[in-house]
Design an enzyme around this catalytic site. Structure first.
Site, PDB file in Angstrom:
ATOM      1  N   ARG A 170       0.817  -1.213   0.000  1.00  0.00           N
ATOM      2  CA  ARG A 170       0.000   0.000   0.000  1.00  0.00           C
ATOM      3  C   ARG A 170       0.851   1.264   0.000  1.00  0.00           C
ATOM      4  O   ARG A 170       0.519   2.251  -0.656  1.00  0.00           O
ATOM      5  CB  ARG A 170      -0.939  -0.024   1.202  1.00  0.00           C
ATOM      6  CG  ARG A 170      -1.998  -1.125   1.092  1.00  0.00           C
ATOM      7  CD  ARG A 170      -2.672  -1.440   2.416  1.00  0.00           C
ATOM      8  NE  ARG A 170      -3.659  -2.512   2.239  1.00  0.00           N
ATOM      9  CZ  ARG A 170      -4.313  -3.101   3.246  1.00  0.00           C
ATOM     10  NH1 ARG A 170      -4.086  -2.717   4.510  1.00  0.00           N
ATOM     11  NH2 ARG A 170      -5.176  -4.064   2.999  1.00  0.00           N
ATOM     12  N   ARG A 218       7.429  -5.178  -5.301  1.00  0.00           N
ATOM     13  CA  ARG A 218       6.039  -5.057  -4.832  1.00  0.00           C
ATOM     14  C   ARG A 218       5.194  -6.233  -5.314  1.00  0.00           C
ATOM     15  O   ARG A 218       4.405  -6.804  -4.562  1.00  0.00           O
ATOM     16  CB  ARG A 218       5.438  -3.754  -5.337  1.00  0.00           C
ATOM     17  CG  ARG A 218       3.986  -3.526  -4.915  1.00  0.00           C
ATOM     18  CD  ARG A 218       3.269  -2.592  -5.852  1.00  0.00           C
ATOM     19  NE  ARG A 218       3.238  -3.101  -7.221  1.00  0.00           N
ATOM     20  CZ  ARG A 218       2.680  -2.441  -8.235  1.00  0.00           C
ATOM     21  NH1 ARG A 218       2.134  -1.261  -8.042  1.00  0.00           N
ATOM     22  NH2 ARG A 218       2.694  -2.974  -9.457  1.00  0.00           N
ATOM     23  N   SER A 254      14.480  31.514   4.757  1.00  0.00           N
ATOM     24  CA  SER A 254      15.372  31.432   5.915  1.00  0.00           C
ATOM     25  C   SER A 254      14.760  32.233   7.050  1.00  0.00           C
ATOM     26  O   SER A 254      14.123  33.263   6.829  1.00  0.00           O
ATOM     27  CB  SER A 254      16.753  31.990   5.553  1.00  0.00           C
ATOM     28  OG  SER A 254      17.513  32.248   6.715  1.00  0.00           O
ATOM     29  N   ASN A 283      16.186  28.741  -0.428  1.00  0.00           N
ATOM     30  CA  ASN A 283      16.941  27.498  -0.269  1.00  0.00           C
ATOM     31  C   ASN A 283      16.350  26.354  -1.095  1.00  0.00           C
ATOM     32  O   ASN A 283      15.126  26.234  -1.203  1.00  0.00           O
ATOM     33  CB  ASN A 283      16.956  27.083   1.204  1.00  0.00           C
ATOM     34  CG  ASN A 283      17.658  28.102   2.075  1.00  0.00           C
ATOM     35  OD1 ASN A 283      18.664  28.658   1.693  1.00  0.00           O
ATOM     36  ND2 ASN A 283      17.109  28.348   3.258  1.00  0.00           N
ATOM     37  N   ARG A 319      11.937 -19.840  14.259  1.00  0.00           N
ATOM     38  CA  ARG A 319      11.387 -18.518  14.576  1.00  0.00           C
ATOM     39  C   ARG A 319      12.473 -17.807  15.362  1.00  0.00           C
ATOM     40  O   ARG A 319      13.017 -18.355  16.307  1.00  0.00           O
ATOM     41  CB  ARG A 319      10.120 -18.649  15.433  1.00  0.00           C
ATOM     42  CG  ARG A 319       8.938 -19.351  14.772  1.00  0.00           C
ATOM     43  CD  ARG A 319       8.085 -18.411  13.944  1.00  0.00           C
ATOM     44  NE  ARG A 319       7.638 -17.249  14.718  1.00  0.00           N
ATOM     45  CZ  ARG A 319       6.707 -17.277  15.674  1.00  0.00           C
ATOM     46  NH1 ARG A 319       6.104 -18.411  16.001  1.00  0.00           N
ATOM     47  NH2 ARG A 319       6.377 -16.184  16.305  1.00  0.00           N
TER      48      ARG A 319
END
Length: 446
Positions: free
Chosen positions: A125, A189, A281, A289, A320
């Site tokens: 997701r 994915r 700034s 910047n 495990r």
């Protein structure tokens, strides 16, 4: 005083890299709770699909698995007792389902099955907005590369002017890295698996509850969860997490390359590009910047260390592990957040980047013509001989620096060069090699 978030919520106050990105909401505690509940509901539905649980049980568990019905702070407070949030969540979900169908909650599973599956759901997701933003970034960079295919600027190596290049080729290179990241993220994915193994990876409890075919159960579970089906339980076979770590760290670094180049090129004394909307700034009103480029550079510096923890967790003992699995949770979430934020900032940066060809032309002259010394060396060697050409150009380069005179002026004083078109040889735009065709070739990649 009013607040949009509950007390102690992680709002990203100190995380401008990701705080407002799409990945932030997809990796929140609420998102994890949702994924845990989705994993539990998917398990009951999978068993019902195979006739191992009543359809009514699947409906009851799915209907009860609503995040807002559960207290995240209460779950967090009880997580330390068992070392993970699944244990208290199972108790609460069982109670919410009710006495008749409560026994079908979490049946046959172990906490790591649910936690790992939920983590994969969170990753899938969270990667959706990442891929969308990478797409935005590559399209914006493609436009820049095409528009500035022949815009000449100084090529820089080891911080110094080297030979001319084009901004189009530079932008095409940034895009190539973004596409590399997109391909890696997409591949990972699409391969992220559900986890189902039971207490020690043998699915023994599922067999005890009547499962005849472990493969069918695993595939049904993966299908219900919306994940890939694993070949084996991967409680201590952490390839999915390592693959995630690798593609996320690569993506942060790929976007970091865009960021650090923009930081360099937007320096006041270079000024070849600027961000579309620079940051201010608190002390200096004149500052604009390059904030997005700064955040990309910050993410690229943090990501490798987070990935290192995940790679270190590959050494997970037994069936495990104690500690290796637990060490993954926060670094992986941080990586997803960092990359989600970096992708969002990169898209904004690329879409708004301003290119200043006049500054590029000005900077080409900083070395008084020496930026084409490689070309001169190659062109004059047949006329003067290789050794003489090198000796002459070395001497003229010294004089150009010491006397603050252009190389063209010094070359016109060399009798041996009378009749040679020095203007052409000294034009940086005429010495960009195959930058144009290389840019064209890079832009052919979809």
């Amino acid at each position: 005083m009013t607040s949009a978030s509950p007390p102690y919520a992680d709002t990203g106050l100190l995380a401008p890299e990701w705080g407002l990105s799409g990945a932030a909401s997809e990796t929140s505690d609420h998102a994890y709770l949702r994924a845990l509940l989705d994993a539990e509901a998917a398990l009951t539905r999978a068993q019902a699909a195979l006739g191992l649980a009543p359809a009514e049980a699947a409906a009851a568990v799915t209907g009860a698995a609503v995040p807002d019905r559960f207290g995240i702070r209460s779950l967090a407070a009880r997580t330390a007792d068992g070392g993970n949030p699944v244990i208290p969540l199972v108790a609460d979900l069982t109670a919410a389902v009710g006495e008749e169908y409560g026994p079908y909650v979490h049946r046959g599973a172990t906490s790591q099955d649910i936690m790992d599956t939920a983590t994969m759901l969170v990753a899938v997701r969270a990667l959706r907005p990442v891929l969308a933003d990478l797409g935005r970034t590559e399209r914006a960079l493609a436009r820049l590369a095409a528009a500035h295919r022949d815009t000449v600027l100084p090529g820089r190596t080891l911080t110094q002017h080297a030979v001319p290049t084009t901004f189009g080729l530079k932008a095409a290179g940034w895009r190539s890295l973004v596409l590399d990241a997109r391909d890696r993220v997409t591949r990972v994915r699409d391969s992220l698996p559900a986890q189902l193994g039971g207490a020690a990876g043998t699915l023994a409890a599922f067999r005890a509850y009547g499962t005849k075919d472990a493969t069918a159960l695993t595939r049904a579970y993966a299908r219900e969860a919306g994940l890939a089906a694993p070949v084996l339980p991967w409680h201590t076979l952490r390839t999915p997490v390592a693959d995630l770590a690798g593609c996320l760290a690569f993506t942060a670094g790929a976007l970091g390359k865009l960021g650090v180049d923009v930081l360099t090129l937007s320096r006041t004394e270079i000024a070849e590009v600027s961000e579309g909307s620079g940051g201010g700034s608190s002390a200096m009103p004149h500052k604009a910047n390059p904030v997005r480029a700064t955040l990309l550079a910050a993410a690229a510096r943090r990501a490798p260390q987070l990935a290192a923890t995940l790679y270190g967790s590959l050494a997970a003992e037994d069936e495990r592990p104690a500690g290796a699995w637990h060490a993954e949770w926060e670094p992986l979430r941080d990586l997803l957040r960092l990359v989600g934020g970096a992708a969002s900032h990169a898209a904004e940066l690329a879409e708004g980047l301003r290119v200043h060809p006049a500054a590029m032309r000005r900077n080409l002259g900083i070395t008084r013509g020496l930026i084409v010394s490689e070309r001169l060396s190659a062109a004059l060697a047949p006329v003067l001989g290789r050794a003489r050409a090198k000796e002459l150009l070395t001497e003229l380069a010294r004089r150009a620096h010491e006397e603050n005179r252009p190389l063209s002026e010094l070359l016109t004083q060399v009798a041996e060069l009378k009749g040679i078109d020095l203007d052409d040889l000294l034009d940086p735009a005429h010495y960009t090699g195959f930058a144009g065709p290389l840019t064209d070739r890079a832009l052919e990649r979809p």
